[in-house]
Design a protein around this motif. Structure first.
Motif, short mmCIF file in Angstrom:
data_model
loop_
_atom_site.label_atom_id
_atom_site.label_comp_id
_atom_site.label_asym_id
_atom_site.label_seq_id
_atom_site.Cartn_x
_atom_site.Cartn_y
_atom_site.Cartn_z
N GLY A 125 0.80 -1.19 0.16
CA GLY A 125 -0.01 -0.05 0.14
C GLY A 125 1.00 1.26 -0.04
O GLY A 125 0.67 2.32 -0.72
N PHE A 126 1.96 1.20 0.73
CA PHE A 126 2.78 2.46 0.71
C PHE A 126 3.39 2.47 -0.58
O PHE A 126 3.54 3.80 -0.98
CB PHE A 126 3.95 2.16 1.70
N LEU A 127 3.96 1.53 -1.45
CA LEU A 127 4.63 1.80 -2.63
C LEU A 127 3.56 2.28 -3.69
O LEU A 127 3.77 3.01 -4.55
CB LEU A 127 5.40 0.57 -2.85
N ALA A 128 2.42 1.78 -3.64
CA ALA A 128 1.34 2.08 -4.47
C ALA A 128 0.82 3.63 -4.37
O ALA A 128 0.80 4.48 -5.38
CB ALA A 128 0.14 1.20 -4.29
N CYS A 129 0.79 4.10 -2.89
CA CYS A 129 0.30 5.61 -2.61
C CYS A 129 1.48 6.37 -3.04
O CYS A 129 1.51 7.45 -3.78
CB CYS A 129 0.19 5.45 -1.39
N ALA A 130 3.05 5.76 -3.04
CA ALA A 130 4.15 6.59 -3.61
C ALA A 130 3.90 6.93 -5.03
O ALA A 130 4.38 7.87 -5.46
CB ALA A 130 5.31 5.92 -2.83
N GLN A 131 3.59 5.64 -5.67
CA GLN A 131 3.71 5.75 -6.93
C GLN A 131 2.66 6.74 -7.51
O GLN A 131 2.70 7.42 -8.21
CB GLN A 131 3.26 4.34 -7.56
N HIS A 132 1.34 6.77 -6.88
CA HIS A 132 0.37 7.88 -7.22
C HIS A 132 0.77 9.15 -6.87
O HIS A 132 0.51 10.03 -7.67
CB HIS A 132 -0.88 7.42 -6.46
N GLU A 133 1.55 9.39 -6.02
CA GLU A 133 1.62 10.63 -5.30
C GLU A 133 2.87 11.27 -6.40
O GLU A 133 2.79 12.36 -6.87
CB GLU A 133 2.22 10.73 -4.07
N SER A 134 3.74 10.38 -6.82
CA SER A 134 5.03 10.94 -7.48
C SER A 134 4.32 10.98 -9.10
O SER A 134 4.94 12.31 -9.78
CB SER A 134 5.89 9.66 -7.84
N TYR A 135 3.25 10.43 -9.67
CA TYR A 135 2.69 10.72 -10.84
C TYR A 135 1.79 11.83 -10.88
O TYR A 135 1.81 12.59 -11.92
CB TYR A 135 1.89 9.43 -11.48
N THR A 136 0.89 11.95 -9.80
CA THR A 136 0.03 13.10 -9.94
C THR A 136 0.58 14.28 -9.22
O THR A 136 -0.23 15.21 -9.17
CB THR A 136 -1.38 12.62 -9.25
N GLY A 137 1.80 14.36 -8.57
CA GLY A 137 2.07 15.63 -7.81
C GLY A 137 1.44 15.65 -6.84
O GLY A 137 1.33 16.86 -6.16
N GLY A 138 0.62 14.37 -6.14
CA GLY A 138 0.19 14.67 -4.81
C GLY A 138 -1.31 15.08 -5.01
O GLY A 138 -2.11 15.50 -4.01
N GLY A 139 -2.03 14.87 -5.98
CA GLY A 139 -3.25 15.02 -6.54
C GLY A 139 -4.11 14.12 -5.99
O GLY A 139 -3.74 13.13 -5.59
N ALA A 140 -5.45 14.37 -6.17
CA ALA A 140 -6.62 13.42 -5.66
C ALA A 140 -6.80 12.41 -6.35
O ALA A 140 -6.19 12.06 -7.85
CB ALA A 140 -7.92 14.19 -5.28
N VAL A 141 -7.12 11.40 -5.74
CA VAL A 141 -7.66 9.94 -6.53
C VAL A 141 -8.93 10.46 -7.31
O VAL A 141 -9.80 10.84 -7.06
CB VAL A 141 -7.85 8.97 -5.53
N GLU A 142 -8.46 9.82 -8.57
CA GLU A 142 -9.67 10.09 -9.68
C GLU A 142 -10.44 8.79 -9.95
O GLU A 142 -9.73 7.73 -10.44
CB GLU A 142 -9.16 10.89 -10.80
N GLU A 143 -11.65 8.96 -10.55
CA GLU A 143 -12.00 7.52 -10.86
C GLU A 143 -11.99 7.61 -12.51
O GLU A 143 -12.03 8.64 -13.14
CB GLU A 143 -13.64 7.59 -10.80
N VAL A 144 -11.43 6.40 -13.02
CA VAL A 144 -11.11 6.37 -14.26
C VAL A 144 -11.61 4.91 -14.93
O VAL A 144 -11.70 3.86 -14.00
CB VAL A 144 -9.54 6.09 -14.55
N PRO A 145 -11.76 4.66 -16.26
CA PRO A 145 -12.05 3.55 -16.90
C PRO A 145 -10.87 2.92 -17.02
O PRO A 145 -9.75 3.60 -17.67
CB PRO A 145 -12.72 3.57 -18.01
N ILE A 146 -10.41 1.57 -16.87
CA ILE A 146 -9.30 0.84 -17.12
C ILE A 146 -9.57 -0.17 -18.10
O ILE A 146 -10.32 -1.06 -17.74
CB ILE A 146 -8.65 0.27 -15.82
N GLN A 147 -8.83 -0.27 -19.08
CA GLN A 147 -9.05 -1.17 -19.89
C GLN A 147 -8.08 -2.28 -19.78
O GLN A 147 -7.00 -2.07 -19.78
CB GLN A 147 -8.88 -0.67 -21.42
N VAL A 148 -8.58 -3.38 -19.88
CA VAL A 148 -7.80 -4.73 -19.70
C VAL A 148 -8.27 -5.69 -20.77
O VAL A 148 -9.32 -6.07 -21.25
CB VAL A 148 -8.17 -5.52 -18.35
#
Length: 337
Positions: free
Chosen positions: A99-122
């Motif tokens: 969980g820590f590394l996932a949050c760190a990846q999100h923070e690094s990518y978004t610049g600390g932005g809020a979590v957003e709802e998105v469609p994910i294609q698999v």
């Protein structure tokens, strides 16, 4: 798993203050940028969750600003620390660690932005597309569970499959990497250049005996369809090397809808169940030769195409144990990270 901290960078926080960040890579791919105090916080969480003898010592704090040589000394110490963590299975399975590394990846990518709802294609390996309503911070295991639910795959078989990132270009399909549970698949995909997609694939090695884990998976109707679709795609994209005669037999079995017979015949091929990577650039047999590497069945397989003879040379090397290894990347153009 292989973690490293190859370098540092100076960043600016929301208050306009600059700070030193350590670039954390996982298996050679940039994952996030972390401050010293964030890594210290991770260490403290792990101390609370795991026995102290499982954890390496953490580089100590310093009272005064670091000189350039001290910054490099700390980088090396932190790299040694995260490398030691990556070799401990109980750490890699720890919920707070992932969980820590996932949050760190999100923070690094978004610049600390809020979590957003998105469609994910698999995508399934047969090309079928599945759209999951998730968030840009959703971790791989959660996304995998949603995909399995949507295609009605038994949860008992969920861990027999995993999410991977592949690159599709022209008539080639290249495996880029497996998505780890500490990753946010949406961000990992968006961080790459070129035409990439998330796919669902088998998550187990196939031994020389066909009737092992494979038989358990294909006894399930959905599992059979997934494995069959994957193997058909691997033949189509050249992951499995087949002769003209073998290709004809497989085509006949496919045309008649004999999925289990198709898989049983395909399992007799030398590279069945292997993962194909590449291309790598080598100086043999001529400079700038593309070499494709397949890994599986305790072997490394190297494939070189002879353009003059329009044939593929293959060399196999038995691998039973790797004592020391290192991953690095050097990519340009569309493949750049």
């Amino acid at each position: 798993m292989h973690f490293s901290i190859p370098d540092t960078q100076e960043l600016t926080d929301n208050n306009g203050s600059t700070y030193l960040a350590y670039n954390l890579q996982a298996n050679g791919w940039q994952h996030c940028s972390l401050r010293y105090r964030q890594l210290l916080h991770l260490h403290q969480m792990l101390q609370h969750d795991l026995p102290s003898n499982l954890l390496p010592s953490f580089p100590p704090k310093r009272l005064f600003p670091l000189s350039a040589s001290q910054v490099e000394e700390r980088r090396q110490a932190l790299e040694k620390y995260v490398l030691a963590l990556s070799q401990e299975t109980r750490v890699l399975l720890n919920h707070n660690f992932n969980g820590f590394l996932a949050c760190a990846q999100h923070e690094s990518y978004t610049g600390g932005g809020a979590v957003e709802e998105v469609p994910i294609q698999v995508y399934l390996m047969n090309g079928q597309r599945i759209i999951i309503n998730g968030t840009d911070a959703m971790q791989s295991q959660h996304l995998l569970q949603k995909v399995c639910n949507q295609i009605s795959l038994s949860l008992e078989l969920m861990n027999d499959f995993a999410l991977f990132i592949v690159r599709k270009k022209d008539n080639e399909l290249r495996l880029v990497k497996k998505l780890q549970n500490f990753e946010c698949p949406y961000i990992s995909l968006k961080s790459l250049r070129g035409s990439h997609r998330i796919v669902l694939r088998k998550n187990y090695w196939v031994s020389s005996s066909f009737y092992c884990d494979e038989e358990r998976v294909i006894s399930d109707l959905v599992g059979l369809g997934l494995v069959y679709g994957q193997v058909v795609a691997e033949v189509q994209f050249g992951w499995l090397l087949v002769s003209d005669e073998q290709h004809q037999i497989l085509a006949q079995l496919q045309a008649s809808g004999q999925k289990r017979e198709y898989l049983k015949f395909a399992s007799s091929l030398s590279n069945y169940g292997s993962l194909l990577f590449g291309p790598c650039i080598a100086d043999f047999p001529v400079p700038n030769t593309k070499i494709y590497i397949a890994v599986g069945n305790n072997e490394l397989s190297f494939r070189v195409k002879e353009f003059q003879k329009n044939s593929i040379l293959e060399g196999n090397f038995r691998v039973t144990r790797i004592r020391c290894w290192r991953i690095s990347t050097h990519q340009t153009g569309e493949d750049a990270v």
